[in-house]
Enzyme design. Sequence first.
Site: not given
Length: 265
Positions: A112, A44, A146
């Site tokens: 995200k 990431e 994540c």
Amino acid sequence: MNTLSIALAQIDLAFGNPSQNFATACAQLAEAKARGADIIVLPELWSSASDLEHAEKHASLSTEGMFAKIAQAARENQITVVGSLLEMRDGWVYNTATLVDGTGRQLGLYRKLHLVPMLDEDKFLAGGSDAQIFDAPFGKFALGVCYDMRFPELWRHFALDGARLAFAPAEWPQQRIAHWRALVPARAIENQMFVVGCNRVGTGNGETFGGHSMIVNPWGEILVEGDEREALLIAQIDLDMVDDVRAKVPVFKDRRPDIYQKWKS
């Protein structure tokens, strides 16, 4: 193409230093290609690390800046690359994961959805508003990042929409690495798909990161897993296993969404 060789670039990142991190990424691409990998996954925010106070400086349009540089590197090495970068879009900065194929074409882009409250990500970034499934020569795939790993609804959505393979670049902290090591296999088992998680190692901005990047098959078997050290990890997967597992344990057919909807918030 049902068999793939996937590499995980479990690397340390130089905080706020895109040029150094790009050089590291390019070296990983070259080594992965030399070792026969079809796909390499970077952590990431592999270019800047979590230097969010300077997010606007690091961010660019998804066709420019570091997005364009990694696409060129993918083309030069003829390898598919997955990773997340800071994207500038309509005045907002996003943590955006992409898959770029070996010709430099961007086949998937995901912003995200879930921002980490413990890191004040919402002070610097905007959350995404979509979770698409994408097509590649190897089949349908999904992208997450994540903290998204903590939200099983997202991964079930991906599976129900046809994903057989999901990628998750991460900067997961060492202090909660037990959660990562439980959640990645769980997402693979409950959705009967391959889940590929690439986590960074090292320290940055006062945080130590836990590594343990892994590739997990639809049975929940870990095909390769790192420790807390830098490594280029490689495993082969056979996407036909997805159909085999789903036929043997038909959890999707046995779902009861008519009942689940009653509990929906």
